[in-house]
Design a protein around this motif. Structure first.
Motif, PDB file in Angstrom:
ATOM      1  N   LEU A 113      -7.357  -6.282  -8.336  1.00  0.00           N
ATOM      2  CA  LEU A 113      -8.000  -5.986  -7.060  1.00  0.00           C
ATOM      3  C   LEU A 113      -8.560  -7.247  -6.421  1.00  0.00           C
ATOM      4  O   LEU A 113      -8.569  -7.383  -5.199  1.00  0.00           O
ATOM      5  CB  LEU A 113      -9.099  -4.935  -7.236  1.00  0.00           C
ATOM      6  N   ARG A 169       2.239  -6.440 -10.399  1.00  0.00           N
ATOM      7  CA  ARG A 169       0.827  -6.151 -10.627  1.00  0.00           C
ATOM      8  C   ARG A 169      -0.041  -7.157  -9.885  1.00  0.00           C
ATOM      9  O   ARG A 169       0.206  -8.345  -9.884  1.00  0.00           O
ATOM     10  CB  ARG A 169       0.486  -6.240 -12.112  1.00  0.00           C
ATOM     11  N   LEU A 224       0.822  -1.206   0.000  1.00  0.00           N
ATOM     12  CA  LEU A 224       0.000   0.000   0.000  1.00  0.00           C
ATOM     13  C   LEU A 224       0.858   1.259   0.000  1.00  0.00           C
ATOM     14  O   LEU A 224       0.491   2.268  -0.600  1.00  0.00           O
ATOM     15  CB  LEU A 224      -0.944   0.002   1.205  1.00  0.00           C
ATOM     16  N   CYS A 281     -12.213  -4.430  -1.369  1.00  0.00           N
ATOM     17  CA  CYS A 281     -11.717  -3.764  -2.578  1.00  0.00           C
ATOM     18  C   CYS A 281     -12.857  -3.453  -3.536  1.00  0.00           C
ATOM     19  O   CYS A 281     -12.683  -3.466  -4.755  1.00  0.00           O
ATOM     20  CB  CYS A 281     -10.659  -4.630  -3.259  1.00  0.00           C
ATOM     21  N   TYR A 286      -8.784  -1.400 -12.013  1.00  0.00           N
ATOM     22  CA  TYR A 286      -8.919  -2.660 -11.309  1.00  0.00           C
ATOM     23  C   TYR A 286      -7.596  -3.380 -11.085  1.00  0.00           C
ATOM     24  O   TYR A 286      -7.564  -4.584 -10.928  1.00  0.00           O
ATOM     25  CB  TYR A 286      -9.900  -3.576 -12.058  1.00  0.00           C
ATOM     26  N   GLU A 287      -6.505  -2.623 -11.078  1.00  0.00           N
ATOM     27  CA  GLU A 287      -5.198  -3.206 -10.827  1.00  0.00           C
ATOM     28  C   GLU A 287      -4.470  -2.388  -9.781  1.00  0.00           C
ATOM     29  O   GLU A 287      -4.669  -1.193  -9.658  1.00  0.00           O
ATOM     30  CB  GLU A 287      -4.352  -3.236 -12.107  1.00  0.00           C
ATOM     31  N   LEU A 288      -3.620  -3.053  -9.037  1.00  0.00           N
ATOM     32  CA  LEU A 288      -2.754  -2.410  -8.066  1.00  0.00           C
ATOM     33  C   LEU A 288      -1.329  -2.752  -8.459  1.00  0.00           C
ATOM     34  O   LEU A 288      -0.981  -3.930  -8.566  1.00  0.00           O
ATOM     35  CB  LEU A 288      -3.052  -2.936  -6.650  1.00  0.00           C
ATOM     36  N   TRP A 289      -0.534  -1.730  -8.718  1.00  0.00           N
ATOM     37  CA  TRP A 289       0.864  -1.926  -9.057  1.00  0.00           C
ATOM     38  C   TRP A 289       1.694  -1.355  -7.921  1.00  0.00           C
ATOM     39  O   TRP A 289       1.421  -0.263  -7.423  1.00  0.00           O
ATOM     40  CB  TRP A 289       1.221  -1.197 -10.349  1.00  0.00           C
ATOM     41  N   CYS A 290       2.715  -2.092  -7.507  1.00  0.00           N
ATOM     42  CA  CYS A 290       3.609  -1.581  -6.475  1.00  0.00           C
ATOM     43  C   CYS A 290       5.034  -1.996  -6.829  1.00  0.00           C
ATOM     44  O   CYS A 290       5.248  -2.896  -7.636  1.00  0.00           O
ATOM     45  CB  CYS A 290       3.210  -2.091  -5.089  1.00  0.00           C
ATOM     46  N   LYS A 294       2.715   1.911  -3.626  1.00  0.00           N
ATOM     47  CA  LYS A 294       1.783   1.743  -4.728  1.00  0.00           C
ATOM     48  C   LYS A 294       2.138   2.733  -5.838  1.00  0.00           C
ATOM     49  O   LYS A 294       2.431   3.893  -5.582  1.00  0.00           O
ATOM     50  CB  LYS A 294       0.361   2.009  -4.217  1.00  0.00           C
ATOM     51  N   PHE A 300      -5.631  -8.917  -4.752  1.00  0.00           N
ATOM     52  CA  PHE A 300      -5.266  -8.157  -3.564  1.00  0.00           C
ATOM     53  C   PHE A 300      -6.280  -8.390  -2.443  1.00  0.00           C
ATOM     54  O   PHE A 300      -5.912  -8.566  -1.288  1.00  0.00           O
ATOM     55  CB  PHE A 300      -5.165  -6.663  -3.899  1.00  0.00           C
ATOM     56  N   ASP A 330       1.136   4.930  -9.194  1.00  0.00           N
ATOM     57  CA  ASP A 330      -0.044   5.622  -9.719  1.00  0.00           C
ATOM     58  C   ASP A 330      -0.252   5.195 -11.171  1.00  0.00           C
ATOM     59  O   ASP A 330       0.558   5.502 -12.037  1.00  0.00           O
ATOM     60  CB  ASP A 330       0.161   7.127  -9.625  1.00  0.00           C
TER      61      ASP A 330
END
Length: 145
Positions: free
Chosen positions: A72, A69, A47, A83, A57-61, A50, A75, A52
């Motif tokens: 959601l 990747r 989190l 989510c 519907y994706e979380l990249w970190c 993360k 995750f 931008d």
């Protein structure tokens, strides 16, 4: 983390702690109880680092130098966090109510700055006379810390 966990465990009555543990954020308490501190740190890391991106519907970190990747759904399954889709992310509104102001005053912190971990631990030591709702707020706030 251990001091904060111990403080919140001591501050809440058993039924309040169980309610907090059974909530969506309770996964962090369960990680701690199972000595899976690495899992809690992993979620926090994901989190905090993360990226931008434009995809909804994706979380990249960042994991080291490499981006990773997660959908959601992945995750949500990994963390147990809610989510669900939020309609308007650009215009999130957090209404400051009289109840919110009163809670921050109980904590002894300014509404603009928010509490530190040490202030939350200190509040845990003096919250026995607070209402159940305020103790539960303190519990949720401790998890977010």
């Amino acid at each position: 983390m251990i001091r904060l966990f111990t403080a919140i465990r001591g501050a809440l009555y058993p039924d309040e702690y169980q309610e907090l543990r059974d909530s969506k954020l309770g996964v962090f308490l369960k990680f701690k109880e199972l000595n899976f501190a690495w899992a809690s740190r992993l979620v926090h890391f994901m989190l905090c680092f993360k990226l931008d991106i434009k995809k909804k519907y994706e979380l990249w970190c960042l994991v080291g130098p490499e981006p990773a990747r997660f959908s959601l759904i992945e995750f949500e399954h990994l963390t147990g966090l809610n989510c669900d889709y939020v309609e308007n992310l650009e215009n999130l509104r957090c209404e400051v109510t009289e109840e919110t102001i009163a809670f921050w005053q109980l904590l002894g912190v300014g509404i603009d700055t928010g509490p530190t971990t040490e202030q939350i631990i200190a509040a845990c030591k003096r919250c026995s006379e607070w209402s159940r709702d305020d103790r539960m707020r303190l519990g949720y706030l401790a998890i977010f810390t």
